[in-house]
Scaffold this active site. Sequence first.
Site, mmCIF file in Angstrom:
data_model
loop_
_atom_site.group_PDB
_atom_site.id
_atom_site.type_symbol
_atom_site.label_atom_id
_atom_site.label_comp_id
_atom_site.label_asym_id
_atom_site.label_seq_id
_atom_site.Cartn_x
_atom_site.Cartn_y
_atom_site.Cartn_z
ATOM 1 N N TYR A 1 -8.573 -18.288 -9.882
ATOM 2 C CA TYR A 1 -8.438 -16.596 -9.748
ATOM 3 C C TYR A 1 -9.340 -15.960 -10.418
ATOM 4 O O TYR A 1 -9.920 -14.702 -9.679
ATOM 5 C CB TYR A 1 -7.253 -16.942 -10.928
ATOM 6 C CG TYR A 1 -6.911 -15.206 -11.486
ATOM 7 C CD1 TYR A 1 -6.442 -13.906 -10.695
ATOM 8 C CD2 TYR A 1 -7.053 -14.330 -12.737
ATOM 9 C CE1 TYR A 1 -5.781 -13.136 -10.877
ATOM 10 C CE2 TYR A 1 -7.236 -13.093 -12.563
ATOM 11 C CZ TYR A 1 -6.555 -12.639 -12.019
ATOM 12 O OH TYR A 1 -5.597 -11.351 -12.232
ATOM 13 N N SER B 1 -9.978 -7.858 -11.999
ATOM 14 C CA SER B 1 -9.520 -7.432 -13.283
ATOM 15 C C SER B 1 -10.619 -7.590 -14.289
ATOM 16 O O SER B 1 -11.889 -8.198 -14.478
ATOM 17 C CB SER B 1 -8.968 -9.374 -13.341
ATOM 18 O OG SER B 1 -9.017 -9.226 -14.772
HETATM 19 P P1 NAD Z 1 2.853 -8.443 -9.818
HETATM 20 O O1 NAD Z 1 3.310 -9.579 -9.636
HETATM 21 O O2 NAD Z 1 3.606 -7.963 -10.300
HETATM 22 O O3 NAD Z 1 1.758 -8.769 -8.835
HETATM 23 C C1 NAD Z 1 1.475 -9.190 -7.195
HETATM 24 C C2 NAD Z 1 1.856 -9.564 -6.508
HETATM 25 O O4 NAD Z 1 1.284 -9.930 -5.318
HETATM 26 C C3 NAD Z 1 3.688 -9.957 -6.093
HETATM 27 O O5 NAD Z 1 4.765 -9.479 -6.107
HETATM 28 C C4 NAD Z 1 3.680 -9.840 -5.264
HETATM 29 O O6 NAD Z 1 4.346 -9.240 -4.007
HETATM 30 C C5 NAD Z 1 2.177 -10.046 -4.455
HETATM 31 N N1 NAD Z 1 1.742 -11.676 -3.100
HETATM 32 C C6 NAD Z 1 1.350 -12.719 -4.104
HETATM 33 N N2 NAD Z 1 1.325 -13.214 -3.051
HETATM 34 C C7 NAD Z 1 1.091 -12.941 -2.020
HETATM 35 C C8 NAD Z 1 1.457 -13.402 -1.030
HETATM 36 N N3 NAD Z 1 0.624 -14.307 -0.138
HETATM 37 N N4 NAD Z 1 1.379 -12.244 0.246
HETATM 38 C C9 NAD Z 1 2.393 -11.135 -0.372
HETATM 39 N N5 NAD Z 1 2.274 -10.586 -1.427
HETATM 40 C C10 NAD Z 1 2.127 -11.417 -2.238
HETATM 41 O O7 NAD Z 1 1.555 -8.497 -11.227
HETATM 42 P P2 NAD Z 1 0.428 -7.569 -11.687
HETATM 43 O O8 NAD Z 1 -0.100 -8.504 -12.481
HETATM 44 O O9 NAD Z 1 1.081 -6.576 -11.208
HETATM 45 O O10 NAD Z 1 -0.535 -8.517 -9.908
HETATM 46 C C11 NAD Z 1 -1.032 -6.886 -9.241
HETATM 47 C C12 NAD Z 1 -2.354 -6.552 -9.513
HETATM 48 O O11 NAD Z 1 -3.165 -6.493 -10.592
HETATM 49 C C13 NAD Z 1 -2.717 -8.668 -8.755
HETATM 50 O O12 NAD Z 1 -5.045 -8.183 -8.149
HETATM 51 C C14 NAD Z 1 -3.424 -8.878 -10.394
HETATM 52 O O13 NAD Z 1 -5.201 -9.858 -10.165
HETATM 53 C C15 NAD Z 1 -4.503 -7.955 -11.148
HETATM 54 N N6 NAD Z 1 -4.227 -7.946 -12.030
HETATM 55 C C16 NAD Z 1 -2.921 -8.496 -13.657
HETATM 56 C C17 NAD Z 1 -3.193 -8.266 -14.806
HETATM 57 C C18 NAD Z 1 -2.222 -8.567 -15.121
HETATM 58 O O14 NAD Z 1 -2.852 -8.979 -16.320
HETATM 59 N N7 NAD Z 1 -0.829 -8.695 -15.349
HETATM 60 C C19 NAD Z 1 -4.408 -8.388 -15.172
HETATM 61 C C20 NAD Z 1 -5.374 -8.390 -14.777
HETATM 62 C C21 NAD Z 1 -5.410 -8.091 -13.315
#
Ligand code: NAD
Length: 321
Positions: A226, A213
């Site tokens: 986080y 991120s």
């Molecule tokens: P999202 O909620 O769509 O995806 C996160 C997923 O993590 C969930 O769908 C869930 O299936 C999984 N998860 C969480 N805890 C879990 C557990 N204990 N066991 C199994 N699965 C679990 O959100 P996203 O934003 O697409 O996140 C995906 C990645 O992107 C993450 O690593 C997040 O840190 C990163 N990210 C997101 C953003 C943003 O703004 N959305 C920015 C930077 C990085």
Amino acid sequence: MDTDKPGAMRRSAPSGAAKVATGDMPAAPPMRDPKAKHPRPPFKAQSQPWPGLAGKMDPKPDHGETSYKGSGRLLGRRALITGGDSGMGRAAAIAFGREGADVAINYLPDEEPDAQEVAEWIRAAGRKCATIPGDLRDEAFCRRLVDQAARELGGLDIVVNNAARQQTHASILDISTEQFDWTMKTNIYAPFWIIKAALPHLEPGAVIIGTTSEQAYDPSPDLYDYAQTKAATMNYIKSLAKQLGPKGIRVNGVAPGPIWTPLQVSGGATMEKLQEFGGHTPLGRPGQPAELAAIYVQLAAEDASYANGQIYGASGGSGQP
Ligand code: NAD
Ligand code: MG
């Protein structure tokens, strides 16, 4: 100079080059202004119980369901993607399927409706999709997940550690040891367990991708726990790239900026931040997961064979890397 030798400079195009370059390409799509391509803030106030469903967000995120076009870049590859039900993981899963890969996705049992939609898209692309729900905080489950994915797909070539836990807390004093541990287990331990279990399956040419991120480089004050896990993710990508590069396994990362996903509406952001989400970026809006799908494909593809230990960003113009 012999211009047909590898590395030699060629000054005139070989016969047939024009055909290869433009061949049977369809008419060029119109250029689109990236600022106007997707929804902009203000967004409606909304929240869902964690982990949230993409299908219940307003507006619904775009994971490339109707837009991503494959061209066989991952034909026959076998990929495991954690958090493959929604967000970046879902966009990568759909794109991988359309590029010709068979895909196993992991998610939490509460996310079954999102996961089933992903499976349908991948099967509609003519590829296999294994759906494997379970909690990544459990080491034994992480091992079972890898084994089941490899068994159902007939092997493993691509591992995407993408799942994560993000909860906003104004103060470090608001973070309990249980919450802290939850974040660490999901974001740091699970990739460690999954990579260890996956390595015996990975042959030279295989790839590992982690989702880090912009928080790894410029942490927000309300994401104390986080943000440090994302710094750890960035760091393990770089150390493992050095460790596994000599074995022919590439390790790379993706660093998103603000992206419209369930993580943000299920405790990941304050309501104030959510309503103005992405508005501070030079593009004036959050990214959609679909806008990062091609990055995951690129890092997984054979033609990116010199990308190792790299972090590719997509943040709308502010933030790192
Ligand atoms: P999202 O909620 O769509 O995806 C996160 C997923 O993590 C969930 O769908 C869930 O299936 C999984 N998860 C969480 N805890 C879990 C557990 N204990 N066991 C199994 N699965 C679990 O959100 P996203 O934003 O697409 O996140 C995906 C990645 O992107 C993450 O690593 C997040 O840190 C990163 N990210 C997101 C953003 C943003 O703004 N959305 C920015 C930077 C990085
Ligand atoms: Mg989800």
